[in-house]
Motif scaffolding. Structure first.
Motif, PDB file in Angstrom:
ATOM      1  N   SER A 142       0.854  -1.180   0.000  1.00  0.00           N
ATOM      2  CA  SER A 142       0.000   0.000   0.000  1.00  0.00           C
ATOM      3  C   SER A 142       0.892   1.232   0.000  1.00  0.00           C
ATOM      4  O   SER A 142       2.091   1.154   0.286  1.00  0.00           O
ATOM      5  N   THR A 178       3.467   9.694  -3.687  1.00  0.00           N
ATOM      6  CA  THR A 178       2.208  10.405  -3.425  1.00  0.00           C
ATOM      7  C   THR A 178       2.406  11.879  -3.752  1.00  0.00           C
ATOM      8  O   THR A 178       3.369  12.510  -3.289  1.00  0.00           O
ATOM      9  N   TRP A 199       4.494   3.954  -9.409  1.00  0.00           N
ATOM     10  CA  TRP A 199       3.093   3.860  -9.036  1.00  0.00           C
ATOM     11  C   TRP A 199       2.782   5.151  -8.290  1.00  0.00           C
ATOM     12  O   TRP A 199       3.486   5.525  -7.355  1.00  0.00           O
ATOM     13  N   ARG A 201       0.043   7.835  -6.319  1.00  0.00           N
ATOM     14  CA  ARG A 201      -1.214   8.202  -5.669  1.00  0.00           C
ATOM     15  C   ARG A 201      -1.326   9.719  -5.714  1.00  0.00           C
ATOM     16  O   ARG A 201      -0.388  10.418  -5.327  1.00  0.00           O
ATOM     17  N   GLN A 203      -3.530  13.102  -4.549  1.00  0.00           N
ATOM     18  CA  GLN A 203      -4.533  13.687  -3.668  1.00  0.00           C
ATOM     19  C   GLN A 203      -4.775  15.118  -4.132  1.00  0.00           C
ATOM     20  O   GLN A 203      -3.923  15.991  -3.949  1.00  0.00           O
ATOM     21  N   VAL A 225      -2.508   5.176  -9.996  1.00  0.00           N
ATOM     22  CA  VAL A 225      -3.430   4.089  -9.655  1.00  0.00           C
ATOM     23  C   VAL A 225      -4.410   4.463  -8.551  1.00  0.00           C
ATOM     24  O   VAL A 225      -5.339   3.707  -8.266  1.00  0.00           O
ATOM     25  N   ASP A 226      -4.227   5.641  -7.958  1.00  0.00           N
ATOM     26  CA  ASP A 226      -5.116   6.046  -6.871  1.00  0.00           C
ATOM     27  C   ASP A 226      -5.337   7.547  -6.955  1.00  0.00           C
ATOM     28  O   ASP A 226      -4.380   8.321  -7.035  1.00  0.00           O
ATOM     29  N   SER A 228      -7.740  10.685  -5.180  1.00  0.00           N
ATOM     30  CA  SER A 228      -8.720  11.111  -4.179  1.00  0.00           C
ATOM     31  C   SER A 228      -8.776  12.630  -4.152  1.00  0.00           C
ATOM     32  O   SER A 228      -7.856  13.308  -4.619  1.00  0.00           O
TER      33      SER A 228
END
Length: 286
Positions: A142, A178, A199, A201, A203, A225-226, A228
């Motif tokens: 994660s 991130t 990879w 993420r 925000q 891949v993420d 939000s």
């Protein structure tokens, strides 16, 4: 690959011998759910009690062995760092019944623990132990693990003396990153192109949701891949209100709900009912 999952096998080690003729007894210990296994082990209702009973079987066998000893166990041991608990690990603790001290393994040459994904030595008596360790996962599961240094643990067990531990770094084939900011800030930052092989993420802090953000992000970084949306105002109001984003114990969540809807904390009878309900669900998931 060999799996050890039967209680009857806990006191039956796998035997190995090194090139100098030293025997090593390796004991496999699966995760011991107190409500599932305490009766069989003749233990009280806590993880410490069932682990202690299991170690009784290990020590009984070791008494007849002229060998070094290694225990391989799946457990959450007091003294490990909660800072390295990641989002991908299933919580083992309900109301404190799963806390177990490292001292339960006293007398064993080395304890190889599994569950936490961050490699670490378990603190015993305020000191980091070299003989009770979590090897950690070899890859990140994660984004909460993006700062972990992944490794495998190599042990050298001689006929006497301490076990030598060497951590060997695992190659990272695709790093985790991130990024936080508005969509335009992220797309307009030239340095972000270096994350094309990561990879990623993202925000987003945009006050209004932009159109097609994922498609636009993947033009710059194909492995997003993420995604939000984190509004600045929402983050500030949550911080001011002291809102906890992550509550570890599901029993605490249930108690908080009762307090919220009734304006009164649960009494002892209600708390026992809540605990029993939470643990029935957890046992059904095992």
């Amino acid at each position: 690959m060999l799996f050890r999952s039967r209680l009857d096998d806990i006191g039956a080690p796998l035997m190995a011998r090194d090139r100098d003729g030293t025997d090593v007894a390796v004991y496999g210990m699966p995760y011991l759910e107190p409500d599932l296994h305490r009766e069989t082990l003749g233990a009280e209702r806590s993880h410490a009690a069932v682990l202690d009973a299991a170690m009784g079987a290990v020590r009984a066998d070791l008494a007849g062995q002229d060998a070094r000893s290694i225990v391989v166990a799946h457990a959450f041991i007091t003294g490990s760092s909660t800072a390295t608990v990641s989002d991908s690990e299933r919580d083992l603790r309900v109301g404190g019944i799963a806390d177990a001290p490292a001292s339960l393994f006293d007398g064993v040459d080395y304890v190889a623990l599994g569950h936490l994904h961050g490699a670490q030595a378990v603190s015993t008596g305020g000191q980091s132990s070299t003989t009770v360790r979590y090897s950690g996962s070899p890859i990140a599961f994660s984004f909460s693990e993006q700062d972990h240094v992944k490794s495998v643990t190599l042990l050298e067990v001689a006929g006497s003396g301490p076990v030598t531990v060497e951590l060997i770094d695992v190659p990272v084939f695709r790093e985790l990153t991130t990024l936080t900011g508005t969509l335009e800030e992220i797309l307009d930052t030239p340095d972000n192109a270096r994350f094309a092989d990561h990879w990623v993420r993202v925000q987003l802090t945009d006050e209004r949701r932009p159109a097609n953000p994922m498609d636009r992000l993947r033009e710059l970084m194909p492995h997003v891949v993420d995604l939000s949306f984190v509004h600045t105002a929402s983050r500030e109001s949550s911080a001011e209100a002291g809102t906890s984003i992550a509550v570890i114990d599901p029993l605490e969540i249930a108690e908080s709900f009762i307090s919220h809807v009734t304006s009164t904390p649960p009494d002892p009878v209600e708390r026992d009912l809540l605990r029993a309900s939470v643990e029935r669900v957890r046992v059904a998931m095992v």
